[in-house]
Design a protein around this motif. Structure first.
Motif, short mmCIF file in Angstrom:
data_model
loop_
_atom_site.label_atom_id
_atom_site.label_comp_id
_atom_site.label_asym_id
_atom_site.label_seq_id
_atom_site.Cartn_x
_atom_site.Cartn_y
_atom_site.Cartn_z
N THR A 93 0.85 -1.19 0.00
CA THR A 93 0.00 0.00 0.00
C THR A 93 0.88 1.24 0.00
O THR A 93 1.81 1.35 0.81
N VAL A 94 0.61 2.14 -0.90
CA VAL A 94 1.38 3.38 -1.01
C VAL A 94 0.42 4.56 -1.02
O VAL A 94 -0.58 4.55 -1.75
N MET A 95 0.70 5.55 -0.18
CA MET A 95 -0.07 6.79 -0.20
C MET A 95 0.83 7.90 -0.73
O MET A 95 1.91 8.15 -0.19
N LEU A 96 0.40 8.53 -1.79
CA LEU A 96 1.11 9.65 -2.39
C LEU A 96 0.47 10.94 -1.89
O LEU A 96 -0.69 11.22 -2.20
N ILE A 175 0.60 13.63 6.64
CA ILE A 175 1.18 12.35 7.09
C ILE A 175 0.20 11.60 7.97
O ILE A 175 0.01 10.38 7.82
N PHE A 176 -0.47 12.31 8.90
CA PHE A 176 -1.45 11.65 9.76
C PHE A 176 -2.59 11.06 8.92
O PHE A 176 -3.08 9.96 9.20
N THR A 181 -5.40 6.35 6.70
CA THR A 181 -5.93 5.67 5.51
C THR A 181 -5.30 4.29 5.35
O THR A 181 -5.99 3.31 5.04
N ILE A 182 -4.00 4.21 5.56
CA ILE A 182 -3.31 2.92 5.45
C ILE A 182 -3.82 1.94 6.50
O ILE A 182 -4.07 0.76 6.20
N GLN A 183 -4.02 2.43 7.72
CA GLN A 183 -4.51 1.56 8.78
C GLN A 183 -5.90 1.01 8.45
O GLN A 183 -6.17 -0.19 8.63
#
Length: 330
Positions: A93-96, A175-176, A181-183
């Protein structure tokens, strides 16, 4: 490129057959010596020179030698060789997170920082391996999840195209938001192996201004980086732009230099990597590097195919050579 490489075996006991190959090689040498002695003992040398084929003596040994080489290759293939290979990740999983503050309107990168960043980000999205779920966050005074993690690259590209500029820079909030979102996504896709590995890519051109310039504040960038570290989510940062950047805000020229020091510290705290890019070309190169690091991993993988291929080819050449040179199979 096809190559013969190995770092281990899954069935090493097959290598015992190499002793048989060695025995065959020794046996062949002994048979040839015994045969030569018989020929010299009972042949008329003058007649032998007239009827012997006009070719080098060693040529007839090439097919058997090739056959022995083929047996070595095929034996190694049976032993299941493995090698460290770069393979696409099948789950990640990647968040840009992309900065859309007003400073991104600066033209020190043509046509503007934002337009150049959008083009590079779309290229990054399109180049990621299919097993990576990519999400998009835009941030200025607040952070917004524009696209949740997905393998649908077109939706991410559309989200990137739709980015709009607004005031302030809430780096910590970005960042938070990425962590949250990743969690949430990891709870949905987590399997027997646990949640997929995650990564945050933060692209910005300036220092945090919201909630304050204090990046150690409760919602500050450094605090968020420490939270990412605790979650095992590295934040790779890209400082995009130059120190000469200027934007026009309500008729007043406003310097908007990049803040390399803050971006480098965020990466250091979280365990990510820091990059700086002053041109669109440099930004493309950074995204290419990130795509390789995030989209691929090094694993011990099966490496028997080239050994099997070369062994088969050597055996076929040996058979053809035996029929051509010696008029019989070895």
């Amino acid at each position: 490129m096809l190559g013969l490489s190995l770092s281990g075996f899954t069935a090493a006991w097959w290598l015992v057959l190499l002793a048989v190959v060695v025995a065959l090689a020794v046996g062949y040498v002994l048979v040839q010596r015994r045969r030569r002695k018989r020929v010299l003992r009972f042949s008329n040398l003058e007649l032998l020179e007239k009827v012997a084929p006009a070719r080098p003596h060693w040529v007839r040994h090439v097919p058997p030698a090739l056959l022995l080489v083929a047996l070595v290759f095929l034996t190694v293939a049976l032993a299941g060789p493995t090698a460290e290979q770069k393979v696409p990740r099948n789950r990640a999983t990647v968040m840009l997170a992309m900065d859309v503050s007003l400073s991104m309107e600066a033209t020190d990168v043509q046509p503007t920082r934002l337009r150049a960043a959008q083009a590079s980000a779309k290229s990054f999205a399109g180049g990621l391996t299919s097993g990576v779920n990519l999400g998009l966050i835009s941030f200025a005074g607040t952070a917004t999840v524009a696209v949740s993690p997905t393998t649908d690259r077109e939706s991410v590209k559309q989200g990137i195209d739709g980015l709009k500029l607004t005031e302030s820079t809430a780096t910590g909030e970005a960042i938070f938001a990425a962590i949250q979102t990743i969690q949430g996504f990891s709870q949905v896709v987590s399997g027997p192996e646990g949640p997929p590995p995650a990564h945050i890519v933060l692209m910005t051109d300036g220092k945090q201004t919201v909630p304050s310039f204090d990046q150690n504040a409760p919602r500050g960038a450094f605090t968020a980086a420490r939270a990412a570290k605790e979650e095992g989510i590295p934040v790779s940062t890209i400082s995009f732009g130059t120190v000469e950047g200027v934007v026009d805000i309500r008729g007043n020229p406003q310097p908007v230099p990049v803040d390399d020091a803050s971006m480098e510290e965020i990466a250091r705290i979280s365990g990510g990597d820091f990059y700086r890019a002053e041109t669109a070309g440099q930004l493309d190169a950074v995204y290419d590097t990130l795509g390789e690091q995030i989209g691929y991993e090094m694993k011990e993988a099966d490496a028997s195919k080239p050994w099997l291929l070369f062994g088969t080819v050597a055996a076929l050449i040996a058979a053809a050579g035996a029929l051509t040179v010696n008029q019989r199979l070895p």
